[in-house]
Design an enzyme around this catalytic site. Structure first.
Site, mmCIF file in Angstrom:
data_model
loop_
_atom_site.group_PDB
_atom_site.id
_atom_site.type_symbol
_atom_site.label_atom_id
_atom_site.label_comp_id
_atom_site.label_asym_id
_atom_site.label_seq_id
_atom_site.Cartn_x
_atom_site.Cartn_y
_atom_site.Cartn_z
ATOM 1 C CG ASP A 84 -1.731 1.281 1.343
ATOM 2 O OD1 ASP A 84 -2.858 1.261 0.814
ATOM 3 O OD2 ASP A 84 -1.263 2.292 1.907
ATOM 4 C CE LYS A 93 -3.583 4.757 0.699
ATOM 5 N NZ LYS A 93 -2.165 4.701 1.083
ATOM 6 C CE1 TYR A 101 0.957 8.056 2.390
ATOM 7 C CE2 TYR A 101 1.285 5.741 1.865
ATOM 8 C CZ TYR A 101 0.540 6.750 2.450
ATOM 9 O OH TYR A 101 -0.631 6.421 3.097
ATOM 10 C CG HIS A 120 -4.598 9.814 0.259
ATOM 11 N ND1 HIS A 120 -3.272 9.684 -0.063
ATOM 12 C CD2 HIS A 120 -4.671 9.478 1.566
ATOM 13 C CE1 HIS A 120 -2.588 9.291 1.006
ATOM 14 N NE2 HIS A 120 -3.423 9.162 2.000
HETATM 15 N N1 LIG Z 1 -5.097 6.422 3.805
HETATM 16 C C1 LIG Z 1 -4.495 7.195 4.669
HETATM 17 O O1 LIG Z 1 -4.836 8.378 4.854
HETATM 18 C C2 LIG Z 1 -3.368 6.671 5.451
HETATM 19 C C3 LIG Z 1 -2.849 5.457 5.118
HETATM 20 N N2 LIG Z 1 -1.808 4.928 5.822
HETATM 21 C C4 LIG Z 1 -1.295 3.612 5.391
HETATM 22 O O2 LIG Z 1 -1.349 2.704 6.492
HETATM 23 C C5 LIG Z 1 -0.038 2.199 6.750
HETATM 24 C C6 LIG Z 1 0.151 1.881 8.229
HETATM 25 O O3 LIG Z 1 -0.063 3.007 9.017
HETATM 26 P P1 LIG Z 1 1.125 3.830 9.720
HETATM 27 O O4 LIG Z 1 0.672 5.220 9.841
HETATM 28 O O5 LIG Z 1 2.375 3.599 8.994
HETATM 29 O O6 LIG Z 1 1.172 3.244 11.201
HETATM 30 P P2 LIG Z 1 1.342 1.781 11.876
HETATM 31 O O7 LIG Z 1 0.238 1.686 12.884
HETATM 32 O O8 LIG Z 1 1.470 0.730 10.844
HETATM 33 O O9 LIG Z 1 2.671 1.937 12.702
HETATM 34 C C7 LIG Z 1 3.913 2.065 12.110
HETATM 35 C C8 LIG Z 1 4.925 2.343 13.231
HETATM 36 O O10 LIG Z 1 5.004 1.234 14.124
HETATM 37 C C9 LIG Z 1 6.324 0.699 14.134
HETATM 38 N N3 LIG Z 1 6.183 -0.768 14.157
HETATM 39 C C10 LIG Z 1 5.739 -1.569 13.165
HETATM 40 N N4 LIG Z 1 5.714 -2.852 13.559
HETATM 41 C C11 LIG Z 1 6.148 -2.878 14.827
HETATM 42 C C12 LIG Z 1 6.372 -3.911 15.773
HETATM 43 N N5 LIG Z 1 6.107 -5.186 15.461
HETATM 44 N N6 LIG Z 1 6.839 -3.579 16.998
HETATM 45 C C13 LIG Z 1 7.093 -2.283 17.316
HETATM 46 N N7 LIG Z 1 6.907 -1.266 16.461
HETATM 47 C C14 LIG Z 1 6.432 -1.552 15.222
HETATM 48 C C15 LIG Z 1 6.999 1.218 12.883
HETATM 49 O O11 LIG Z 1 8.400 1.409 13.082
HETATM 50 P P3 LIG Z 1 9.510 0.635 12.177
HETATM 51 O O12 LIG Z 1 9.257 0.968 10.762
HETATM 52 O O13 LIG Z 1 10.795 1.182 12.716
HETATM 53 O O14 LIG Z 1 9.334 -0.827 12.485
HETATM 54 C C16 LIG Z 1 6.311 2.568 12.702
HETATM 55 O O15 LIG Z 1 6.913 3.544 13.535
HETATM 56 C C17 LIG Z 1 0.868 3.319 6.219
HETATM 57 O O16 LIG Z 1 2.207 2.920 6.078
HETATM 58 C C18 LIG Z 1 0.162 3.669 4.937
HETATM 59 O O17 LIG Z 1 0.438 2.712 3.932
HETATM 60 C C19 LIG Z 1 -1.280 5.593 6.913
HETATM 61 C C20 LIG Z 1 -1.724 6.831 7.265
HETATM 62 C C21 LIG Z 1 -2.821 7.476 6.563
HETATM 63 O O1 LIG Z 2 -1.704 8.567 4.062
HETATM 64 C C1 LIG Z 2 -1.383 9.611 4.616
HETATM 65 C C2 LIG Z 2 -0.089 9.918 5.141
HETATM 66 O O2 LIG Z 2 0.447 11.042 4.488
HETATM 67 C C3 LIG Z 2 -0.383 12.189 4.367
HETATM 68 C C4 LIG Z 2 0.312 13.454 4.745
HETATM 69 O O3 LIG Z 2 1.579 13.554 4.207
HETATM 70 C C5 LIG Z 2 -1.641 11.987 5.143
HETATM 71 O O4 LIG Z 2 -2.498 13.054 4.954
HETATM 72 C C6 LIG Z 2 -2.295 10.759 4.635
HETATM 73 O O5 LIG Z 2 -3.428 10.409 5.291
#
Ligand SMILES: NC(=O)C1=CN([C@@H]2O[C@H](COP(=O)(O)OP(=O)(O)OC[C@H]3O[C@@H](n4cnc5c(N)ncnc54)[C@H](OP(=O)(O)O)[C@@H]3O)[C@@H](O)[C@H]2O)C=CC1
Ligand SMILES: O=C1CO[C@H](CO)[C@@H](O)[C@@H]1O
Length: 279
Positions: A48, A82, A53, A115
């Protein structure tokens, strides 16, 4: 779901994996290339990303390396990107889609999402995504960060129902009302920030379940996501975590565990509320 390759049949498009790798805040270049390659090697089949990004080129390279190492084919993977807010509108959405597939180096995406529900723009953007879908240029189309009222508005106009709605969801933001709406309308729920971006990983109630089951807190939370019918896309750039986040198919949570985790809901977000997001 019994293993990492288990999928969900969406209301259109190809089979959708329960678990995928998220790559928000993963730097383009070596970091994202290695994370994506590692994920494919350990068995992830969904990646994803998003135009915003700024790592689609690296994701594409990671995919090519992962396919080479595993002997899999492009069609074995599910790739999501997205449409960013600034590109919403009919012609601009189509141009943005073309830009994303070019950067990723793929013929088409398996899923393209709006998005955020940018007011006065998302219906027009949806028409553009429907055009891409009808032309066979994208496998499936969906939305992200849509509240029920956005979906009701979209469904009045849509010729193609969104395949999924990807929203923030974790034990502090359980989203039961939205989930019922999605279920009633045949739209798959997908959880972003499934680990609350790390904030939920020291929660004592979940820690106690993790200790009893012999799994990590992250694994318990991810299992809770899947068992409550939410597909999900945890992000990690660390090989060990990429691996352990996917090692959640050899145990089940009890109904009492599921209820105890859901009871942690505080309607609290780590990201913006779609109704108040400053687009
Ligand atoms: N549609 C939208 O608006 C959005 C979509 N997304 C999507 O959702 C995905 C996931 O959400 P995200 O915001 O990244 O947050 P997550 O809830 O997936 O958390 C990610 C964080 O947790 C840490 N982490 C991951 N696995 C572990 C573990 N097993 N133990 C301890 N720490 C851990 C990672 O660090 P490290 O990398 O160092 O392991 C990172 O800091 C995004 O990457 C993106 O693809 C996210 C935000 C908005
Ligand atoms: O997926 C996401 C993470 O990045 C964006 C901002 O840079 C957010 O707005 C969005 O929801």
């Amino acid at each position: 779901m019994k293993n990492l390759q288990d999928t969900i049949q969406l209301n259109h498009g190809k089979a959708f994996p329960w678990l995928g790798l998220g790559v928000f805040q993963v730097e383009d270049g070596d970091t994202v290339i290695s994370a994506v390659e590692e994920a494919i090697v350990v068995g992830y089949r969904h990646i994803d990303t998003a135009a915003i990004y700024q790592n689609e080129e690296g994701v594409g390279e990671g995919i090519r390396r992962g396919l080479k190492r595993t002997g899999l084919q492009r069609e074995d993977l599910f790739i999501t990107s997205k449409l960013w807010n600034a590109e919403q509108g009919y012609d601009s959405a189509i141009a943005a889609y073309e830009e994303s597939i070019k950067k990723l180096g793929v013929e088409k995406l398996d899923l393209y999402l709006i998005h955020w529900p940018v007011e006065n723009k998302y219906l027009e953007s949806w028409k553009a995504l429907e055009f891409l879908y009808h032309e066979g240029r994208v496998g499936a189309i969906g939305v992200s960060n849509f509240h029920i009222h956005h979906l009701e508005n979209l469904l009045k106009e849509a010729a193609v129902k969104p395949a999924i709605n990807q929203v923030e969801r974790h034990p502090r933001l359980v989203q039961n009302e939205l989930k019922s709406f999605l279920d009633n309308n045949g739209i798959q729920a997908v959880a972003w920030a499934p680990l609350m971006q790390g904030e939920i990983l020291h929660e004592p109630v979940i820690q106690a379940i993790a200790d009893r089951v012999g799994k990590s807190v992250a694994q318990i939370v991810l299992r809770w996501q899947l068992q409550s019918g939410w597909a999900t896309i945890p992000k990690s750039i660390q090989a060990k975590r990429i691996q352990s986040n996917a090692d959640i198919f050899d145990f089940s949570l009890t109904d009492a565990d599921m209820a105890a985790i859901s009871a942690l809901d505080q309607h609290r977000r780590v990201g913006p509320d779609p109704d108040h997001f400053d687009f």
